[in-house]
Design an enzyme around this catalytic site. Structure first.
Site, PDB file in Angstrom:
ATOM      1  N   ASP B 235      49.404  75.281  48.622  1.00  0.00           N
ATOM      2  CA  ASP B 235      49.835  74.506  49.784  1.00  0.00           C
ATOM      3  C   ASP B 235      51.348  74.706  49.998  1.00  0.00           C
ATOM      4  O   ASP B 235      51.803  74.954  51.115  1.00  0.00           O
ATOM      5  CB  ASP B 235      49.464  73.042  49.549  1.00  0.00           C
ATOM      6  CG  ASP B 235      50.025  72.111  50.606  1.00  0.00           C
ATOM      7  OD1 ASP B 235      49.877  72.424  51.786  1.00  0.00           O
ATOM      8  OD2 ASP B 235      50.601  71.070  50.225  1.00  0.00           O
ATOM      9  N   GLY B 335      61.221 102.639  69.550  1.00  0.00           N
ATOM     10  CA  GLY B 335      60.722 104.011  69.685  1.00  0.00           C
ATOM     11  C   GLY B 335      60.754 104.741  68.345  1.00  0.00           C
ATOM     12  O   GLY B 335      60.430 104.166  67.301  1.00  0.00           O
ATOM     13  N   GLU B 359      48.478  84.112  50.442  1.00  0.00           N
ATOM     14  CA  GLU B 359      48.441  82.642  50.665  1.00  0.00           C
ATOM     15  C   GLU B 359      47.356  82.256  51.663  1.00  0.00           C
ATOM     16  O   GLU B 359      47.562  81.416  52.535  1.00  0.00           O
ATOM     17  CB  GLU B 359      49.794  82.118  51.170  1.00  0.00           C
ATOM     18  CG  GLU B 359      51.014  82.576  50.435  1.00  0.00           C
ATOM     19  CD  GLU B 359      51.065  82.120  48.994  1.00  0.00           C
ATOM     20  OE1 GLU B 359      50.321  81.196  48.627  1.00  0.00           O
ATOM     21  OE2 GLU B 359      51.856  82.705  48.234  1.00  0.00           O
TER      22      GLU B 359
HETATM   23  C1  LIG Z   1      52.209  92.194  48.055  1.00  0.00           C
HETATM   24  C2  LIG Z   1      51.250  91.180  47.545  1.00  0.00           C
HETATM   25  C3  LIG Z   1      51.681  90.149  46.729  1.00  0.00           C
HETATM   26  C4  LIG Z   1      50.784  89.237  46.181  1.00  0.00           C
HETATM   27  N1  LIG Z   1      51.250  88.265  45.333  1.00  0.00           N
HETATM   28  C5  LIG Z   1      50.350  87.488  44.671  1.00  0.00           C
HETATM   29  C6  LIG Z   1      50.799  86.577  43.667  1.00  0.00           C
HETATM   30  O1  LIG Z   1      52.001  86.417  43.428  1.00  0.00           O
HETATM   31  N2  LIG Z   1      49.869  85.908  42.941  1.00  0.00           N
HETATM   32  C7  LIG Z   1      48.536  86.038  43.176  1.00  0.00           C
HETATM   33  O2  LIG Z   1      47.743  85.391  42.491  1.00  0.00           O
HETATM   34  N3  LIG Z   1      48.065  86.877  44.164  1.00  0.00           N
HETATM   35  C8  LIG Z   1      48.956  87.605  44.893  1.00  0.00           C
HETATM   36  N4  LIG Z   1      48.516  88.478  45.870  1.00  0.00           N
HETATM   37  C9  LIG Z   1      47.088  88.619  46.103  1.00  0.00           C
HETATM   38  C10 LIG Z   1      46.636  87.861  47.336  1.00  0.00           C
HETATM   39  O3  LIG Z   1      46.629  86.487  47.049  1.00  0.00           O
HETATM   40  C11 LIG Z   1      45.231  88.375  47.706  1.00  0.00           C
HETATM   41  O4  LIG Z   1      45.400  89.670  48.163  1.00  0.00           O
HETATM   42  C12 LIG Z   1      44.580  87.510  48.746  1.00  0.00           C
HETATM   43  O5  LIG Z   1      44.148  86.306  48.169  1.00  0.00           O
HETATM   44  C13 LIG Z   1      43.370  88.208  49.377  1.00  0.00           C
HETATM   45  O6  LIG Z   1      42.494  88.636  48.386  1.00  0.00           O
HETATM   46  P1  LIG Z   1      42.003  90.153  48.331  1.00  0.00           P
HETATM   47  O7  LIG Z   1      43.148  91.045  48.545  1.00  0.00           O
HETATM   48  O8  LIG Z   1      41.213  90.298  47.075  1.00  0.00           O
HETATM   49  O9  LIG Z   1      41.053  90.311  49.562  1.00  0.00           O
HETATM   50  P2  LIG Z   1      39.540  89.868  49.628  1.00  0.00           P
HETATM   51  O10 LIG Z   1      39.379  88.463  49.203  1.00  0.00           O
HETATM   52  O11 LIG Z   1      38.694  90.901  48.977  1.00  0.00           O
HETATM   53  O12 LIG Z   1      39.307  89.947  51.202  1.00  0.00           O
HETATM   54  C14 LIG Z   1      39.303  91.189  51.899  1.00  0.00           C
HETATM   55  C15 LIG Z   1      39.192  90.935  53.395  1.00  0.00           C
HETATM   56  O13 LIG Z   1      38.006  90.178  53.673  1.00  0.00           O
HETATM   57  C16 LIG Z   1      38.360  89.004  54.360  1.00  0.00           C
HETATM   58  N5  LIG Z   1      37.529  87.896  53.893  1.00  0.00           N
HETATM   59  C17 LIG Z   1      37.375  87.457  52.601  1.00  0.00           C
HETATM   60  N6  LIG Z   1      36.550  86.408  52.567  1.00  0.00           N
HETATM   61  C18 LIG Z   1      36.200  86.151  53.859  1.00  0.00           C
HETATM   62  C19 LIG Z   1      35.388  85.164  54.485  1.00  0.00           C
HETATM   63  N7  LIG Z   1      34.783  84.195  53.785  1.00  0.00           N
HETATM   64  N8  LIG Z   1      35.225  85.237  55.828  1.00  0.00           N
HETATM   65  C20 LIG Z   1      35.860  86.189  56.551  1.00  0.00           C
HETATM   66  N9  LIG Z   1      36.670  87.129  56.020  1.00  0.00           N
HETATM   67  C21 LIG Z   1      36.825  87.103  54.697  1.00  0.00           C
HETATM   68  C22 LIG Z   1      39.808  88.732  54.025  1.00  0.00           C
HETATM   69  O14 LIG Z   1      40.440  87.971  55.034  1.00  0.00           O
HETATM   70  C23 LIG Z   1      40.364  90.109  53.931  1.00  0.00           C
HETATM   71  O15 LIG Z   1      40.702  90.572  55.210  1.00  0.00           O
HETATM   72  C24 LIG Z   1      49.407  89.354  46.486  1.00  0.00           C
HETATM   73  C25 LIG Z   1      48.965  90.367  47.344  1.00  0.00           C
HETATM   74  C26 LIG Z   1      49.864  91.271  47.875  1.00  0.00           C
HETATM   75  C27 LIG Z   1      49.363  92.345  48.774  1.00  0.00           C
END
Ligand SMILES: Cc1cc2nc3c(=O)[nH]c(=O)nc-3n(C[C@H](O)[C@H](O)[C@H](O)COP(=O)(O)OP(=O)(O)OC[C@H]3O[C@@H](n4cnc5c(N)ncnc54)[C@H](O)[C@@H]3O)c2cc1C
Lengths: 84, 394
Positions: B235, B335, B359
């Site tokens: 949050d 551009g 987040e």
């Molecule tokens: C640069 C960077 C820094 C980060 N820092 C941290 C950190 O400090 N600590 C930490 O714990 N994590 C961190 N993360 C991870 C981040 O929290 C996750 O990437 C995020 O929670 C999304 O999870 P995922 O990438 O596994 O995507 P997924 O959960 O696999 O989702 C993939 C796609 O499917 C969509 N999707 C998933 N579920 C649904 C649904 N129910 N309905 C519709 N669409 C859906 C998502 O919106 C997304 O577009 C970081 C990520 C990045 C890229």
């Protein structure tokens, strides 16, 4: 006083659950969370509405399980606050 | 724009802005290219008290309100999204400790976190669990009066340099949050390079192999690690990310206005072309709208209103999508130069993409916000039904 609290708690909780009237002892965890933010929203509601601080030690799920349990918890906390 | 701020908040914003302009803006592109945050700038943020700004004064923090923290996140976000991310993850950890830590944990960690002597990072995501954090498989096994921690976390922002991790694992009681010091035997981190955005953020994989965690390092109680501890941290993370995104929109707007006034095509500055003006008008409006949503979220947070959660989600969702729109248009207005490393707008483009994923991705907020709309409507209907005399009711 307690009826008031109960009514407030009941009204707040009823937003989250698709039932007409939550009974005092309906287990809201068994009814299922509607939103993943529900747990902390509930903590925030209780603190805001009743002017309490909920900390680590208060996080017994049994305190939060039903309208009746929450009402009892709020009453306990409020009298503890007055006593201390 | 500052009309809704108190005099102290407006003054704080001025100081944050001056700090960012002096110490961060001139170097942010270099950090981005080097894919590293120099320790000196982190030390400077700490020395200025900026890393402990929201921590209670009894633990040596600044005890600032939510709006002031937001203003800081906004100014850092305008300058460098990596450093804003440092503020985000560090304050998330401090906030979770303050909210759900035992007295010992608070007394041990909050002063260190407040002084920025220890940097905190959040290790929730795993190779197999992102949006669905309940799916984490990192194990917490009870062993005498401590726990053994085994698992692989990924995407930990500043994981390569952090001193303490807030880790979500799974114990026999369910999702459980523990604080883990880097110095613990069995902790290993690996830098993730070549990210699309927040490239200076030292994001890392974090491995835990048979780490022994004292029972006192558990936050809240076993089973409540996701619903309460990580929920509370996320949050706050959403709140500072939302503000950071208003900073990205501001930066895009400033860069675009300056560039459009100086670049000429077809005999006029491009700012006189209506289609360029359309992009700037959109950015200008988005900047204001995002800021107002974040300010409202901050106000509700300061009042302890439970509606702050929904407002924070809305602010983060709107501001991050506004930032991707603004960054895409800022690159367009620049551009070919926008595609180059000579201008910061390509950095904003990558950073803003990340903001729509972390987040709570845009999709996750789109699902959650509808839920709040249904709740609000059902409340109104219930109140109307209660106010309607039975004989007239249906
Ligand atoms: C640069 C960077 C820094 C980060 N820092 C941290 C950190 O400090 N600590 C930490 O714990 N994590 C961190 N993360 C991870 C981040 O929290 C996750 O990437 C995020 O929670 C999304 O999870 P995922 O990438 O596994 O995507 P997924 O959960 O696999 O989702 C993939 C796609 O499917 C969509 N999707 C998933 N579920 C649904 C649904 N129910 N309905 C519709 N669409 C859906 C998502 O919106 C997304 O577009 C970081 C990520 C990045 C890229």
């Amino acid at each position: 006083m307690s009826m008031d609290n109960k009514a407030k708690i009941g009204e707040y909780l009823s937003r989250f659950f698709p039932v007409q009237d939550l009974k005092d002892d309906d287990d809201i965890f068994q009814l299922g969370f509607v939103s993943s933010m529900f747990a902390i929203q509930l903590v925030s509601f209780v603190e805001h509405e009743f002017g309490l601080t909920i900390d680590n030690d208060d996080l017994e799920l049994d305190n939060f399980r039903s309208v009746g349990a929450l009402d009892a918890f709020v009453t306990r906390k409020q009298s503890a606050a007055v006593a201390s | 724009m500052t009309s809704t701020l108190t005099a102290a908040q407006a003054q704080a914003q001025k100081e944050f802005r001056a700090f960012a302009d002096r110490h961060i803006v001139p170097h942010a592109d270099a950090y981005h290219r080097a894919q590293r945050t120099p320790p000196q700038i982190v030390e400077l943020l700490a020395a200025e008290g900026l890393l402990g700004l929201p921590v209670a004064p009894q633990y040596g923090g600044g005890g600032c309100d939510a709006v002031t923290l937001g203003l800081l996140a906004g100014e850092l976000g305008r300058a460098c999204s990596s450093l804003r991310s440092l503020l985000t993850v560090h304050t998330m950890v401090a906030h979770a400790v303050a909210r759900w830590g035992s007295r010992e944990l608070k007394e041990t960690w909050l002063p260190r976190l407040a002084r920025g002597e220890s940097i905190g990072a959040l290790a929730v995501s795993e190779p197999g669990a992102g949006s669905d954090a309940a799916g984490v498989v990192t194990r917490l096994t009870p062993d005498g009066d401590s726990w053994l921690l085994d698992g692989h976390k990924t995407w930990t922002t500043y994981g390569e340099s952090a001193d303490v991790f807030l880790v979500l694992g799974r114990s026999p009681e369910g999702p459980t949050a523990v604080l883990v010091e880097r110095a613990t035997a069995g902790v290993r981190t690996e830098l993730i390079e070549d990210l699309i955005g927040i490239r200076a953020s030292m994001t890392a994989d974090v491995h835990f192999e048979g780490c022994r965690i004292p029972a006192g390092q558990v936050l809240a109680r076993p089973g409540l690690g996701l619903s309460h501890v990580v929920g509370t941290a996320l949050d706050l993370g959403r709140y500072t990310v939302g503000w950071g995104c208003t900073g990205i929109v501001d930066a895009c707007l400033e860069a675009s206005v300056d560039y459009a006034g100086s670049r000429e095509t077809f005999g006029t500055p491009i700012k006189d072309h209506q289609l360029v003006r359309q992009m700037i008008s959109g950015m200008y409006t988005d900047a204001r709208a995002a800021r107002l949503l974040c300010l409202e979220a901050g106000r509700l947070r300061d009042e302890g209103d439970p509606g702050a959660l929904a407002q924070t989600s809305m602010a983060k969702y709107f501001a991050s999508t506004a930032a991707t729109r603004a960054a895409a248009d800022a690159v367009q207005i620049h551009g070919a130069n926008g595609c180059s490393s000579a201008y910061p707008v390509q950095r904003y483009l990558g950073d803003s993409r990340v903001m729509e994923i972390i987040e709570g991705s845009s999709q996750i907020h789109q699902i959650g916000l509808a839920e709040y709309a249904f709740q609000e409507r059902s409340l109104v209907r219930r109140r109307q039904a209660a106010a309607t005399p039975r004989s007239e009711g249906r």
